[in-house]
Design an enzyme around this catalytic site. Structure first.
Site, PDB file in Angstrom:
ATOM      1  CG  HIS A  70      -1.851   1.154   1.345  1.00 56.81           C
ATOM      2  ND1 HIS A  70      -2.883   1.214   2.272  1.00 56.81           N
ATOM      3  CD2 HIS A  70      -1.908   2.335   0.677  1.00 56.81           C
ATOM      4  CE1 HIS A  70      -3.516   2.354   2.158  1.00 56.81           C
ATOM      5  NE2 HIS A  70      -2.934   3.080   1.207  1.00 56.81           N
ATOM      6  CG  HIS A  76      -1.253   6.120  -2.780  1.00 60.86           C
ATOM      7  ND1 HIS A  76      -2.459   5.829  -3.382  1.00 60.86           N
ATOM      8  CD2 HIS A  76      -1.399   5.764  -1.475  1.00 60.86           C
ATOM      9  CE1 HIS A  76      -3.304   5.341  -2.479  1.00 60.86           C
ATOM     10  NE2 HIS A  76      -2.685   5.288  -1.309  1.00 60.86           N
ATOM     11  CG  HIS A 113      -7.539   3.804   0.285  1.00 61.61           C
ATOM     12  ND1 HIS A 113      -7.087   3.203  -0.864  1.00 61.61           N
ATOM     13  CD2 HIS A 113      -6.474   4.473   0.804  1.00 61.61           C
ATOM     14  CE1 HIS A 113      -5.797   3.492  -1.033  1.00 61.61           C
ATOM     15  NE2 HIS A 113      -5.401   4.263  -0.039  1.00 61.61           N
ATOM     16  CD  GLU A 145      -6.909   7.114   4.983  1.00 63.08           C
ATOM     17  OE1 GLU A 145      -7.582   7.033   3.930  1.00 63.08           O
ATOM     18  OE2 GLU A 145      -5.763   7.633   5.028  1.00 63.08           O
ATOM     19  CG  ASP A 162      -1.262   5.866   2.626  1.00 63.56           C
ATOM     20  OD1 ASP A 162      -1.593   5.520   1.485  1.00 63.56           O
ATOM     21  OD2 ASP A 162      -2.063   6.390   3.435  1.00 63.56           O
ATOM     22  CG  ASP A 163       0.488   8.928   0.168  1.00 62.85           C
ATOM     23  OD1 ASP A 163       0.450   8.810  -1.058  1.00 62.85           O
ATOM     24  OD2 ASP A 163      -0.483   8.638   0.902  1.00 62.85           O
TER      25      ASP A 163
HETATM   26  N1  HPA Z   1      -6.468   7.641   1.548  1.00 62.42           N
HETATM   27  C1  HPA Z   1      -7.175   7.978   0.473  1.00 62.42           C
HETATM   28  N2  HPA Z   1      -6.608   8.342  -0.662  1.00 62.42           N
HETATM   29  C2  HPA Z   1      -5.285   8.387  -0.730  1.00 62.42           C
HETATM   30  C3  HPA Z   1      -4.496   8.066   0.364  1.00 62.42           C
HETATM   31  C4  HPA Z   1      -5.124   7.655   1.563  1.00 62.42           C
HETATM   32  O1  HPA Z   1      -4.488   7.323   2.592  1.00 62.42           O
HETATM   33  N3  HPA Z   1      -3.203   8.220  -0.019  1.00 62.42           N
HETATM   34  C5  HPA Z   1      -3.228   8.623  -1.292  1.00 62.42           C
HETATM   35  N4  HPA Z   1      -4.486   8.726  -1.730  1.00 62.42           N
HETATM   36 ZN    ZN Z   2      -3.470   4.948   0.580  1.00 62.38          ZN
END
Ligand code: HPA
Ligand code: ZN
Length: 340
Positions: free
Chosen positions: A17, A19, A197, A200, A278-279
């Site tokens: 996971h 991006h 997703h 969250e 994630d990022d």
């Molecule tokens: N959630 C939703 N969209 C996203 C996320 C996330 O954590 N990271 C990049 N796009």
């Molecule tokens: Zn994500």
């Protein structure tokens, strides 16, 4: 480095996971902007990094979508993918599954071909040059319409055999999984693995919809599920993987401290959890930093770390023979590293 940190860094692992648009380091963001003749609101990498302060998911997404504008040419997509996969090689990430959300780019006139050829060129080179295996996950935006998601699906048809799966991200609350029932059914009909997703920022009910209405192969995040005991039992019984992102949850204020993170409870309840970044530049760490920080904050044991690493391969969209090969590498590593 502590023994624990070293054990985690050298442990063979997968990441499921992350991006690609969220993996651009500040210095690369500035270089890409310059290469494409754009001026950003920030002049230095430090200034850009200091903008990485978020109060919630939407706050982050605003900056993330702004950052997407620096990706224009095939070479840009190649460069960010290659940089992330180089980092995987350095971090003992042997297999990575990477999201990209083409709608951010195609709406500005970037062709799907430039995006796919750039990313997939880097996938091929990383395998050949670094021995890192990777798969591409195409992510649709949940704030757009279901018709938009179908158009995205049609646009990637020429690359069907090179796409590891289809996912969905973007602002969660107000865009429940039920909005995309037909889309996910079509993804499955076309033979794609799927994830979304959920849980969250959204409620447990969204995670339940993802399982019951969309029948996805994995849930990205899934934190909210813990508030619903019968949903926890459903996730456990069906062994549905959760791709959990501790530093993302911390930086987007899903948890007030990593000591409050639900990962330990997920493991204790027998959920199929994995740890992911994630990022990474936006949230202050790659997968190793996520594992190291969450281990320390929750005082996870060595067995928990090994379970998380094994889960990362078990939950991957790869074949059973590859899973078995990776799992035996972990067993070998654990035998040879008695410390921690
Ligand atoms: N959630 C939703 N969209 C996203 C996320 C996330 O954590 N990271 C990049 N796009
Ligand atoms: Zn994500």
């Amino acid at each position: 480095m502590t023994d624990r940190a070293q054990f985690i860094r050298q442990l063979p692992k997968a990441e499921l996971h992350m991006h690609l648009e969220g993996s651009i380091e500040p210095q690369m963001m500035l270089s890409l902007a310059e290469r494409n003749g754009m001026t950003l609101r920030w002049q230095t990498a430090d200034a850009l990094r200091s903008a990485y302060e978020f109060s919630n998911l939407q706050d982050f997404l605003n900056l993330y979508f702004e950052g997407c504008k620096v990706l224009v040419q095939q070479q840009d997509f190649y460069d960010i993918t290659r940089a992330y996969l180089r980092r995987c090689a350095a971090d003992n990430v042997l297999h990575a599954e990477m999201f990209i959300g083409p709608q951010s780019f195609t709406e500005r006139g970037v062709t799907i071909r430039a995006l796919m050829d750039g990313v997939l060129g880097a996938v091929d080179d990383a395998r050949r040059e670094d021995g890192v295996s990777s798969g591409l996950l195409i992510s649709a935006h949940r704030h757009r319409t279901e018709a938009d998601a179908f158009a995205l699906l049609d646009s990637i048809a020429p690359w069907q055999d090179r796409v590891a799966g289809v996912g969905m991200g973007g602002p969660e609350v107000g865009n429940p999984p039920s909005k995309f029932v037909n889309f996910f059914a079509e993804c499955k009909r076309r033979g794609f693995k799927t994830s979304i997703h959920a849980g969250e920022e959204g409620p447990a009910a969204y995670v339940r919809e993802a399982v019951e209405l969309l029948d996805v192969d994995r849930i990205d995040h899934g934190n909210a599920a813990l508030s619903d005991p019968s949903l926890v039992e459903l996730l456990r019984a069906r062994a549905i993987p959760l791709t959990v992102c501790p530093l993302s949850n911390l930086r987007l204020k899903g948890v007030s401290s990593l000591t409050e993170h639900p990962l330990r409870e997920m493991l204790q309840k027998g959920l199929f959890a994995t740890v992911n970044s994630d990022d990474p530049p936006y949230f202050g760490g790659y997968v190793n930093e996520n594992l190291i920080e969450v281990q320390r904050s929750l005082d996870l044991g060595r067995d928990d770390i090994v379970t998380l690493a094994k889960n990362s391969f078990r939950a991957a969209f790869i074949d059973e023979a590859d899973k078995a090969r990776y799992l035996s590498l972990i067993d070998q590593y654990v035998k040879q590293n008695a410390h921690f």
